[in-house]
Design an enzyme around this catalytic site. Structure first.
Site, mmCIF file in Angstrom:
data_model
loop_
_atom_site.group_PDB
_atom_site.id
_atom_site.type_symbol
_atom_site.label_atom_id
_atom_site.label_comp_id
_atom_site.label_asym_id
_atom_site.label_seq_id
_atom_site.Cartn_x
_atom_site.Cartn_y
_atom_site.Cartn_z
ATOM 1 C CE1 TYR A 159 -2.991 3.133 0.604
ATOM 2 C CE2 TYR A 159 -1.396 3.642 2.325
ATOM 3 C CZ TYR A 159 -2.424 4.028 1.497
ATOM 4 O OH TYR A 159 -2.872 5.320 1.536
ATOM 5 C CG HIS A 217 -4.438 1.702 3.999
ATOM 6 N ND1 HIS A 217 -5.288 0.925 3.268
ATOM 7 C CD2 HIS A 217 -4.643 2.960 3.558
ATOM 8 C CE1 HIS A 217 -5.964 1.663 2.410
ATOM 9 N NE2 HIS A 217 -5.598 2.918 2.568
HETATM 10 O O1 EZ4 Z 1 -6.337 4.388 0.354
HETATM 11 O O2 EZ4 Z 1 -8.074 7.298 -0.745
HETATM 12 O O3 EZ4 Z 1 -4.537 8.337 3.511
HETATM 13 N N1 EZ4 Z 1 -4.831 8.026 2.417
HETATM 14 C C1 EZ4 Z 1 -5.340 6.849 2.057
HETATM 15 C C2 EZ4 Z 1 -5.749 6.695 0.620
HETATM 16 C C3 EZ4 Z 1 -6.871 5.672 0.475
HETATM 17 C C4 EZ4 Z 1 -7.682 5.962 -0.758
HETATM 18 C C5 EZ4 Z 1 -8.905 5.033 -0.826
HETATM 19 O O4 EZ4 Z 1 -9.808 5.506 -1.754
HETATM 20 O O5 EZ4 Z 1 -5.437 5.947 2.871
HETATM 21 O O6 EZ4 Z 1 -4.653 6.355 -0.171
HETATM 22 CO CO CO Z 2 -5.226 6.647 4.835
#
Ligand code: EZ4
Ligand code: CO
Length: 407
Positions: A159, A217
């Site tokens: 991520y 996340h």
């Molecule tokens: O994963 O907006 O802090 N930012 C985030 C984003 C979210 C996306 C999901 O639509 O966590 O990158």
């Molecule tokens: Co976020």
């Protein structure tokens, strides 16, 4: 001042956006963002099929009444689809009210409570060293706060880190065009090993004053998150974000008891009820709810007012799936509330900015709201029509043995 029309515009200038445009009988228009990443058409239908017909003929000035008409009147409360649709109506009506009054929206919210809005950008790289290079680029541009994410050794995709074609500095886009979601892999052990090394390297290179943020996340248990918090504490993180999922708000009581690092939560929360316990028990430091997903300016103000009573500050989500209309509205709120903390700011592509010309601006690490009447953002419908909707999904995350995990 009666509403004559409510139109929904779906466009994909690099990524999908859903926008509501309300027009009054005397021709004043207002815009509201209605983008729900990966589920865009559900909100477009909710607005087109179930809300727009209810708006025509109503007084555009009665924002609070219309908010409750749509919220209580639907019977089915809360949830991202409903709250994003209500947000779009609410934001568009604030835009209209500002234009009619001849004042930027922040003046209607009590006026500026500060001169500028601190924001943070996203630095990310496959390796710690690559992330440091991106932090350097942000610092060179005047940023005082930077979110840091890096690849997890041994995992193919992480991520917050761009992968493959089209991913370049400042253009990380988690939603991928395609008929099926992409799949990512997760290892908590490998992640908990690399993040403290990333923070140590950032502090060593950039010293003690840069504000450094990190987004977990939703991937850890409360105790895993506490371990992360304690391992990062010597490097003074500005916050760790979404350390554990927040459906169970009491998880944060447990986390809070075991680490003193600041905690930010709320980008997926859609109402004041979803963060009531987090705020009133002071289990978090920053509340990240947004204009677009938490019921518009009217409801976001209620959340931030509640938060102020408990020394919780704002830290609104500001990823690229929040359109320039959302950013315009967010800045009017940010500049006018007493308990502003920080604003996330991921820059949009040039194509997106061309669809949504705006007068809010970035300068030396800060954002400044528009001073034009209303929100200060327009929708170029011809430009929007050149970019038709494309199916796109956020990734699905699995543990190494195939178990579905929070993405
Ligand atoms: O994963 O907006 O802090 N930012 C985030 C984003 C979210 C996306 C999901 O639509 O966590 O990158
Ligand atoms: Co976020």
């Amino acid at each position: 001042m009666r509403i004559a029309a409510a139109d929904v515009v779906v466009t994909c200038p690099g990524r999908n956006f859903v926008t509501l445009k309300i027009t009054t009988e005397d021709g004043v228009t207002g815009l509201g963002d209605a983008t729900l990443n990966g589920r865009e058409l559900a909100v477009a239908s909710y607005l087109r099929d179930h809300v727009a017909p209810l708006l025509v003929g109503r007084d555009a000035h009665r924002i609070t009444d219309l908010w409750h008409y749509l919220y209580k009147g639907a019977y089915w409360r809360r949830g991202p689809v409903t709250m994003t649709a209500i947000a779009a109506v609410d934001t568009a009506l604030w835009d209209i009210k500002g234009k009619v009054a001849g004042l930027p929206v922040y003046e209607l919210l009590g006026g500026a409570a500060r001169d500028r809005v601190l924001c943070y950008g996203h630095a990310s790289g496959e390796t710690v060293e690559e992330t440091l290079e991106q932090v350097q680029a942000y610092v060179d541009e005047g940023y005082r706060a930077v979110r840091v994410q890096c690849g997890v050794p041994g995992l193919p995709a992480t991520y917050g880190v761009p992968h493959g074609e089209g991913s370049s500095f400042g253009a990380y886009e988690p939603a991928q065009v395609g008929a099926m979601p992409q799949e990512a892999t997760w290892s908590t052990t490998a992640y908990l090993d690399v993040v403290p090394r990333l923070f140590a390297a950032v502090r060593e290179r950039f010293g003690p004053h840069l504000e450094v943020l990190h987004d977990v996340h939703h991937r850890l248990t409360p105790m895993e998150a506490a371990r992360l918090g304690e391992s990062l504490r010597p490097y003074r993180p500005f916050w760790i974000e979404d350390p554990t999922p927040a459906e169970n708000q009491r998880a944060f009581e447990l986390l809070r008891a075991h680490t003193s690092v600041p905690i930010a939560v709320g980008e997926v929360l859609t109402s004041i009820w979803d963060c009531q316990d987090l705020i009133t028990n002071q289990w978090i430091d920053y509340i990240r709810t947004t204009v677009v997903h938490a019921g518009g300016i009217t409801h976001l103000k209620r959340i931030f007012d509640l938060a102020d009573l408990y020394q919780v500050r704002s830290g609104s989500h500001g990823a690229t799936d929040l359109s320039p209309v959302s950013m315009a509205a967010a800045l009017h709120v940010d500049v006018s509330i007493p308990n502003f903390g920080i604003q996330e700011y991921m820059r949009h592509t040039a194509e997106t900015d061309a669809v949504f010309p705006h007068t809010w601006r970035f300068e030396r690490g800060h954002l400044y709201p528009s001073t034009e009447p209303g929100l200060g953002v327009e929708l170029d419908e011809e430009e929007a029509a050149r970019h038709p909707y494309r199916q796109a999904y956020l990734p699905v995350n699995r543990l190494e043995d195939g178990t579905v995990h929070s993405w």
